[in-house]
Design a protein around this motif. Structure first.
Motif, PDB file in Angstrom:
ATOM      1  N   ASN A 196       0.849  -1.145   0.044  1.00 56.35           N
ATOM      2  CA  ASN A 196       0.038   0.003  -0.092  1.00 56.35           C
ATOM      3  C   ASN A 196       0.775   1.288   0.001  1.00 56.35           C
ATOM      4  O   ASN A 196       1.588   1.698   0.959  1.00 56.35           O
ATOM      5  CB  ASN A 196      -0.920  -0.101   1.257  1.00 56.35           C
ATOM      6  N   LEU A 197       0.922   2.014  -1.020  1.00 58.27           N
ATOM      7  CA  LEU A 197       1.831   2.949  -1.384  1.00 58.27           C
ATOM      8  C   LEU A 197       1.021   4.311  -1.299  1.00 58.27           C
ATOM      9  O   LEU A 197       1.827   5.417  -1.616  1.00 58.27           O
ATOM     10  CB  LEU A 197       2.667   3.023  -2.891  1.00 58.27           C
ATOM     11  N   ILE A 198      -0.272   4.305  -0.830  1.00 53.98           N
ATOM     12  CA  ILE A 198      -1.002   5.659  -0.786  1.00 53.98           C
ATOM     13  C   ILE A 198      -1.576   5.784   0.695  1.00 53.98           C
ATOM     14  O   ILE A 198      -2.919   6.123   0.801  1.00 53.98           O
ATOM     15  CB  ILE A 198      -1.996   5.443  -1.928  1.00 53.98           C
ATOM     16  N   THR A 199      -1.011   5.447   1.647  1.00 54.72           N
ATOM     17  CA  THR A 199      -1.440   5.401   2.942  1.00 54.72           C
ATOM     18  C   THR A 199      -1.353   7.109   3.587  1.00 54.72           C
ATOM     19  O   THR A 199      -1.923   7.373   4.588  1.00 54.72           O
ATOM     20  CB  THR A 199      -0.547   4.775   4.010  1.00 54.72           C
ATOM     21  N   GLU A 200      -0.537   7.739   2.852  1.00 51.83           N
ATOM     22  CA  GLU A 200      -0.457   9.301   3.356  1.00 51.83           C
ATOM     23  C   GLU A 200      -1.797   9.935   3.289  1.00 51.83           C
ATOM     24  O   GLU A 200      -2.744   9.866   2.438  1.00 51.83           O
ATOM     25  CB  GLU A 200       0.509  10.056   2.357  1.00 51.83           C
ATOM     26  N   GLY A 201      -2.005  10.381   4.410  1.00 49.16           N
ATOM     27  CA  GLY A 201      -3.302  11.174   4.873  1.00 49.16           C
ATOM     28  C   GLY A 201      -4.248  10.203   5.751  1.00 49.16           C
ATOM     29  O   GLY A 201      -5.341  10.667   5.964  1.00 49.16           O
ATOM     30  N   GLY A 202      -4.017   8.893   5.641  1.00 55.22           N
ATOM     31  CA  GLY A 202      -4.917   7.964   6.285  1.00 55.22           C
ATOM     32  C   GLY A 202      -6.152   7.714   5.369  1.00 55.22           C
ATOM     33  O   GLY A 202      -7.069   7.000   6.053  1.00 55.22           O
ATOM     34  N   ILE A 203      -6.433   8.320   4.025  1.00 53.43           N
ATOM     35  CA  ILE A 203      -7.404   7.999   3.499  1.00 53.43           C
ATOM     36  C   ILE A 203      -7.481   6.519   2.933  1.00 53.43           C
ATOM     37  O   ILE A 203      -8.667   5.879   3.093  1.00 53.43           O
ATOM     38  CB  ILE A 203      -7.694   8.932   2.144  1.00 53.43           C
ATOM     39  N   PHE A 204      -6.798   6.125   2.476  1.00 51.37           N
ATOM     40  CA  PHE A 204      -6.794   4.732   1.896  1.00 51.37           C
ATOM     41  C   PHE A 204      -5.848   3.780   2.781  1.00 51.37           C
ATOM     42  O   PHE A 204      -4.908   3.177   2.615  1.00 51.37           O
ATOM     43  CB  PHE A 204      -5.991   4.558   0.480  1.00 51.37           C
ATOM     44  N   SER A 205      -6.247   3.786   4.064  1.00 49.32           N
ATOM     45  CA  SER A 205      -5.802   3.022   5.150  1.00 49.32           C
ATOM     46  C   SER A 205      -6.990   2.589   6.098  1.00 49.32           C
ATOM     47  O   SER A 205      -7.788   3.424   6.367  1.00 49.32           O
ATOM     48  CB  SER A 205      -4.787   3.754   5.829  1.00 49.32           C
ATOM     49  N   PHE A 257     -10.900   9.399 -15.512  1.00 46.69           N
ATOM     50  CA  PHE A 257     -10.755  10.931 -15.140  1.00 46.69           C
ATOM     51  C   PHE A 257      -9.283  11.250 -14.850  1.00 46.69           C
ATOM     52  O   PHE A 257      -8.900  10.305 -14.086  1.00 46.69           O
ATOM     53  CB  PHE A 257     -11.649  11.474 -13.783  1.00 46.69           C
ATOM     54  N   ASP A 258      -8.797  12.308 -15.129  1.00 49.39           N
ATOM     55  CA  ASP A 258      -7.194  12.480 -14.919  1.00 49.39           C
ATOM     56  C   ASP A 258      -7.072  13.281 -13.839  1.00 49.39           C
ATOM     57  O   ASP A 258      -5.887  12.998 -13.071  1.00 49.39           O
ATOM     58  CB  ASP A 258      -6.772  13.703 -16.259  1.00 49.39           C
ATOM     59  N   ASN A 259      -7.829  14.152 -13.441  1.00 49.69           N
ATOM     60  CA  ASN A 259      -7.640  14.947 -11.998  1.00 49.69           C
ATOM     61  C   ASN A 259      -8.787  14.539 -10.988  1.00 49.69           C
ATOM     62  O   ASN A 259      -9.897  14.692 -11.024  1.00 49.69           O
ATOM     63  CB  ASN A 259      -7.908  16.437 -12.466  1.00 49.69           C
ATOM     64  N   LEU A 260      -8.258  13.748 -10.214  1.00 46.19           N
ATOM     65  CA  LEU A 260      -9.228  13.296  -8.840  1.00 46.19           C
ATOM     66  C   LEU A 260      -8.490  13.765  -7.487  1.00 46.19           C
ATOM     67  O   LEU A 260      -7.418  13.716  -7.492  1.00 46.19           O
ATOM     68  CB  LEU A 260      -9.269  11.700  -8.977  1.00 46.19           C
ATOM     69  N   SER A 261      -9.458  14.210  -6.753  1.00 52.04           N
ATOM     70  CA  SER A 261      -9.087  14.419  -5.261  1.00 52.04           C
ATOM     71  C   SER A 261      -9.953  13.473  -4.329  1.00 52.04           C
ATOM     72  O   SER A 261     -11.013  13.097  -4.739  1.00 52.04           O
ATOM     73  CB  SER A 261      -9.056  15.814  -4.729  1.00 52.04           C
ATOM     74  N   PHE A 262      -9.311  13.004  -3.298  1.00 52.99           N
ATOM     75  CA  PHE A 262     -10.093  12.373  -2.306  1.00 52.99           C
ATOM     76  C   PHE A 262     -10.165  12.876  -0.945  1.00 52.99           C
ATOM     77  O   PHE A 262      -9.451  13.459  -0.482  1.00 52.99           O
ATOM     78  CB  PHE A 262      -9.137  10.886  -2.257  1.00 52.99           C
ATOM     79  N   ALA A 263     -11.215  12.474  -0.299  1.00 52.99           N
ATOM     80  CA  ALA A 263     -11.455  12.708   1.105  1.00 52.99           C
ATOM     81  C   ALA A 263     -12.232  11.484   1.848  1.00 52.99           C
ATOM     82  O   ALA A 263     -12.678  10.590   1.248  1.00 52.99           O
ATOM     83  CB  ALA A 263     -12.232  13.845   1.330  1.00 52.99           C
ATOM     84  N   LYS A 264     -12.291  11.703   3.074  1.00 52.80           N
ATOM     85  CA  LYS A 264     -12.988  10.301   3.785  1.00 52.80           C
ATOM     86  C   LYS A 264     -13.872  11.066   5.087  1.00 52.80           C
ATOM     87  O   LYS A 264     -13.134  11.723   5.734  1.00 52.80           O
ATOM     88  CB  LYS A 264     -11.904   9.371   4.168  1.00 52.80           C
ATOM     89  N   THR A 265     -15.051  10.501   5.036  1.00 52.91           N
ATOM     90  CA  THR A 265     -15.891  10.789   6.083  1.00 52.91           C
ATOM     91  C   THR A 265     -16.010   9.527   6.942  1.00 52.91           C
ATOM     92  O   THR A 265     -15.193   8.578   6.888  1.00 52.91           O
ATOM     93  CB  THR A 265     -17.143  11.232   5.670  1.00 52.91           C
ATOM     94  N   VAL A 272     -14.742  10.965  -3.737  1.00 56.30           N
ATOM     95  CA  VAL A 272     -13.966  11.279  -4.930  1.00 56.30           C
ATOM     96  C   VAL A 272     -14.414  12.306  -5.701  1.00 56.30           C
ATOM     97  O   VAL A 272     -15.642  12.428  -5.829  1.00 56.30           O
ATOM     98  CB  VAL A 272     -14.033   9.993  -5.764  1.00 56.30           C
ATOM     99  N   LYS A 273     -13.526  13.500  -5.659  1.00 56.37           N
ATOM    100  CA  LYS A 273     -14.063  14.551  -6.382  1.00 56.37           C
ATOM    101  C   LYS A 273     -13.306  14.583  -7.857  1.00 56.37           C
ATOM    102  O   LYS A 273     -12.063  14.536  -7.829  1.00 56.37           O
ATOM    103  CB  LYS A 273     -13.888  15.765  -5.530  1.00 56.37           C
ATOM    104  N   THR A 274     -14.031  15.151  -8.952  1.00 56.31           N
ATOM    105  CA  THR A 274     -13.505  15.210 -10.125  1.00 56.31           C
ATOM    106  C   THR A 274     -13.840  16.924 -10.211  1.00 56.31           C
ATOM    107  O   THR A 274     -14.099  17.583  -9.340  1.00 56.31           O
ATOM    108  CB  THR A 274     -14.482  14.449 -11.225  1.00 56.31           C
ATOM    109  N   ASP A 275     -13.604  17.559 -11.486  1.00 59.43           N
ATOM    110  CA  ASP A 275     -13.711  19.011 -11.690  1.00 59.43           C
ATOM    111  C   ASP A 275     -14.946  19.311 -11.426  1.00 59.43           C
ATOM    112  O   ASP A 275     -15.049  20.602 -11.066  1.00 59.43           O
ATOM    113  CB  ASP A 275     -13.157  19.216 -13.094  1.00 59.43           C
TER     114      ASP A 275
END
Length: 220
Positions: free
Chosen positions: A20-29, A48-56, A62-65
């Motif tokens: 798991n190389l995407i644990t930074e920020g704790g979203i994908f963990s 989609f090329d530009n995505l941002s992620f958050a977690k509730t 998952v946010k696109t433009d």
């Protein structure tokens, strides 16, 4: 399932472990996604090329433009401690692309493939009632005194357990380690020379010891 160290994928054929190389920020963990949710996330990432992620507390956001998607996740992670770390005591090394090409020859058959590793001959046999072939073993580990190692797996099962689609992006070596303690069963571990990512297949592994050498009496 996104754990602290591995992304773990369970299916009917095998269990796959990828760093798991995407644990930074704790979203994908510490989250688990259903198959349907994983497929939806895969479509978003692919389109989609530009995505941002958050977690509730309940959703992966998952946010696109111009839109947002809310994906339900679970925090009840399966226990996979029996598979980490995998056993490295006994095994063989094959050429990845050559082995995958051989498995394609069996893809039209529904029956399981009987695999037999013969260390003294330096080959592994692949046999069904309709087809038989061999593949050279590039290297072997801790098989001295073993006449053969046998196991049975479906062609589709072992093909899907080889992690990675684009072979040019992966090492040439495919390592198969024989597992004695896959939970309460035996099995196989398939990995490459980096040993960072691997798959586990549960199956019975049978060892046949080499016949002891008979001493030659001295000439009188």
């Amino acid at each position: 399932m996104f754990g602290e160290e591995y992304v773990v994928v369970f299916n009917t054929h095998h269990v796959a472990f990828m760093k798991n190389l995407i644990t930074e920020g704790g979203i994908f963990s510490g989250i688990k996604l259903s198959y349907k949710a994983s497929s939806f996330l895969d479509r978003l990432v692919s389109n989609f090329d530009n995505l941002s992620f958050a977690k509730t507390d309940r959703h992966l956001v998952v946010k696109t433009d111009d839109s947002e998607a809310f994906i339900v996740y679970d925090t009840r992670l399966a226990d996979f401690s029996n598979f980490v770390p995998f056993e490295r005591e006994r095994g063989i090394i094959l050429e990845r692309v050559r082995f995958k090409d051989m498995l394609k020859r069996f893809s039209s058959l529904t029956e399981f493939i009987n695999f037999e590793v013969v260390p003294d001959e330096g080959v592994m046999y692949l046999k069904t009632t309709k087809l038989e072939t061999t593949i050279p073993i590039l290297n072997q580990k801790a098989l001295d005194g073993v006449a053969s190692v046998s196991f049975k797996v479906s062609g589709a099962g072992i093909s899907k357990a080889i992690i990675g689609v684009n072979d040019e992006e992966f090492p040439m070596e495919l390592r198969i380690y024989f597992q004695e303690h896959c939970g309460n069963a035996q099995g196989l571990c398939l990995t490459d020379s980096s040993e960072a990512n691997y798959s586990i297949i549960k199956t019975k592994v049978t060892y046949k010891d080499a016949a002891p050498s008979v001493p030659v009496p001295p000439v009188q």
